[in-house]
Write a protein that holds these residues in place. Structure first.
Motif, PDB file in Angstrom:
ATOM      1  N   ALA A 102       0.815  -1.214   0.000  1.00  0.00           N
ATOM      2  CA  ALA A 102       0.000   0.000   0.000  1.00  0.00           C
ATOM      3  C   ALA A 102       0.849   1.265   0.000  1.00  0.00           C
ATOM      4  N   GLU A 103       2.074   1.159   0.547  1.00  0.00           N
ATOM      5  CA  GLU A 103       2.922   2.342   0.670  1.00  0.00           C
ATOM      6  C   GLU A 103       4.382   1.903   0.699  1.00  0.00           C
ATOM      7  N   THR A 104       5.250   2.751   0.169  1.00  0.00           N
ATOM      8  CA  THR A 104       6.691   2.513   0.229  1.00  0.00           C
ATOM      9  C   THR A 104       7.346   3.706   0.901  1.00  0.00           C
ATOM     10  N   ILE A 105       8.202   3.417   1.897  1.00  0.00           N
ATOM     11  CA  ILE A 105       8.975   4.477   2.556  1.00  0.00           C
ATOM     12  C   ILE A 105      10.448   4.162   2.352  1.00  0.00           C
ATOM     13  N   LYS A 127      -1.434   2.347  10.386  1.00  0.00           N
ATOM     14  CA  LYS A 127      -2.520   2.792   9.505  1.00  0.00           C
ATOM     15  C   LYS A 127      -2.948   1.726   8.496  1.00  0.00           C
ATOM     16  N   LEU A 128      -2.164   0.657   8.357  1.00  0.00           N
ATOM     17  CA  LEU A 128      -2.487  -0.388   7.382  1.00  0.00           C
ATOM     18  C   LEU A 128      -3.753  -1.135   7.776  1.00  0.00           C
ATOM     19  N   ASN A 129      -4.516  -1.590   6.747  1.00  0.00           N
ATOM     20  CA  ASN A 129      -5.616  -2.496   7.084  1.00  0.00           C
ATOM     21  C   ASN A 129      -5.030  -3.916   7.145  1.00  0.00           C
ATOM     22  N   ASP A 130      -5.852  -4.912   7.386  1.00  0.00           N
ATOM     23  CA  ASP A 130      -5.342  -6.266   7.644  1.00  0.00           C
ATOM     24  C   ASP A 130      -4.589  -6.920   6.493  1.00  0.00           C
ATOM     25  N   THR A 131      -4.866  -6.510   5.256  1.00  0.00           N
ATOM     26  CA  THR A 131      -4.185  -7.160   4.128  1.00  0.00           C
ATOM     27  C   THR A 131      -3.106  -6.278   3.503  1.00  0.00           C
ATOM     28  N   GLU A 132      -3.067  -4.991   3.898  1.00  0.00           N
ATOM     29  CA  GLU A 132      -2.096  -4.074   3.296  1.00  0.00           C
ATOM     30  C   GLU A 132      -0.688  -4.301   3.836  1.00  0.00           C
ATOM     31  N   ILE A 133       0.285  -4.028   2.975  1.00  0.00           N
ATOM     32  CA  ILE A 133       1.697  -4.221   3.304  1.00  0.00           C
ATOM     33  C   ILE A 133       2.437  -2.894   3.127  1.00  0.00           C
ATOM     34  N   LEU A 134       3.343  -2.620   4.065  1.00  0.00           N
ATOM     35  CA  LEU A 134       4.223  -1.455   3.970  1.00  0.00           C
ATOM     36  C   LEU A 134       5.593  -1.951   3.528  1.00  0.00           C
ATOM     37  N   LYS A 135       6.166  -1.283   2.524  1.00  0.00           N
ATOM     38  CA  LYS A 135       7.516  -1.603   2.053  1.00  0.00           C
ATOM     39  C   LYS A 135       8.460  -0.501   2.525  1.00  0.00           C
ATOM     40  N   VAL A 136       9.568  -0.908   3.141  1.00  0.00           N
ATOM     41  CA  VAL A 136      10.583   0.036   3.598  1.00  0.00           C
ATOM     42  C   VAL A 136      11.885  -0.289   2.880  1.00  0.00           C
ATOM     43  N   VAL A 137      12.513   0.727   2.295  1.00  0.00           N
ATOM     44  CA  VAL A 137      13.804   0.563   1.613  1.00  0.00           C
ATOM     45  C   VAL A 137      14.871   1.143   2.530  1.00  0.00           C
ATOM     46  N   ALA A 138      15.903   0.327   2.836  1.00  0.00           N
ATOM     47  CA  ALA A 138      16.948   0.740   3.776  1.00  0.00           C
ATOM     48  C   ALA A 138      18.338   0.418   3.213  1.00  0.00           C
ATOM     49  N   PRO A 139      19.366   1.170   3.664  1.00  0.00           N
ATOM     50  CA  PRO A 139      20.733   0.939   3.168  1.00  0.00           C
ATOM     51  C   PRO A 139      21.464  -0.190   3.902  1.00  0.00           C
ATOM     52  N   PHE A 140      20.842  -0.737   4.967  1.00  0.00           N
ATOM     53  CA  PHE A 140      21.414  -1.835   5.743  1.00  0.00           C
ATOM     54  C   PHE A 140      20.260  -2.492   6.486  1.00  0.00           C
ATOM     55  N   VAL A 141      20.515  -3.621   7.157  1.00  0.00           N
ATOM     56  CA  VAL A 141      19.459  -4.275   7.931  1.00  0.00           C
ATOM     57  C   VAL A 141      19.022  -3.293   9.026  1.00  0.00           C
ATOM     58  N   PRO A 142      17.762  -2.838   8.985  1.00  0.00           N
ATOM     59  CA  PRO A 142      17.325  -1.860   9.993  1.00  0.00           C
ATOM     60  C   PRO A 142      16.938  -2.567  11.300  1.00  0.00           C
ATOM     61  N   ALA A 143      17.944  -3.092  12.002  1.00  0.00           N
ATOM     62  CA  ALA A 143      17.708  -3.903  13.198  1.00  0.00           C
ATOM     63  C   ALA A 143      16.838  -3.213  14.254  1.00  0.00           C
ATOM     64  N   PRO A 144      17.077  -1.931  14.588  1.00  0.00           N
ATOM     65  CA  PRO A 144      16.207  -1.309  15.597  1.00  0.00           C
ATOM     66  C   PRO A 144      14.737  -1.290  15.167  1.00  0.00           C
TER      67      PRO A 144
END
Length: 172
Positions: A102-105, A127-144
């Motif tokens: 649903a969204e990419t950050i 804010k996501l509904n039950d089936t929506e997915i958020l995609k996050v693009v990161a330069p390394f494994v965002p462990a925190p």
């Protein structure tokens, strides 16, 4: 002054404040840590990232990293410690469907600007509904970020694209 005892929960910022000479050791241990030389990342990411999370980002065993750092400053070695990184889902899960993103950050810009993306990403997940997915693009494994999402019982999938780009998909 009481010197910091190095543990998996030690924040990188605190470690480097107490033992500035360990910066080179960290960078030798894992090349992704050379980003610590960026003063902006040093002020943001290093303040919230623990050595346990850093080991995950660097693809290292937590106890090996801790013991390497402890040896450098004359502290006794630690025994095997639990590694939270093993909780990260790296196999494509059954719930994943590209059409449900649903969204990419892209948090790379936030990090470079010295901003901390955890709150913005958590807010977007809520804010996501039950089936929506958020995609996050990161330069390394965002462990925190992954640890925070796990603590809130959100599901994730960590997909490594290359050494400088990771995609993380979150669902409630």
């Amino acid at each position: 002054m009481e010197k910091l005892i190095i543990t998996p929960k030690t924040k990188i910022f605190d470690l480097l404040e107490a033992y500035p000479q360990l910066e080179d050791i960290l960078i030798q241990a894992a090349p992704p840590f050379k980003k610590l030389r960026n003063p902006v990342l040093r002020k943001t990411i290093a303040k919230i990232t623990t050595l346990s999370q850093a080991a995950t980002i660097g693809g290292l065993k937590v106890e090996e990293l801790i013991n390497k750092l402890r040896t450098e400053v004359g502290q006794a070695n630690v025994e095997v410690v639990g590694d939270k990184g093993e909780n990260y889902v790296t196999e494509k899960p059954s719930w994943f469907n590209e059409n449900n993103v649903a969204e990419t950050i892209d948090i790379r810009e936030m990090l470079n600007a010295g901003d901390q993306p955890v709150h913005e990403v958590m807010s977007a997940i809520k804010k996501l509904n039950d089936t929506e997915i958020l995609k996050v693009v990161a330069p390394f494994v965002p462990a925190p970020l992954l640890d925070k999402s796990l603590s809130m019982e959100y599901k994730h999938w960590l997909d490594k694209k290359d050494s400088e780009e990771y995609w993380v998909f979150f669902i409630k």
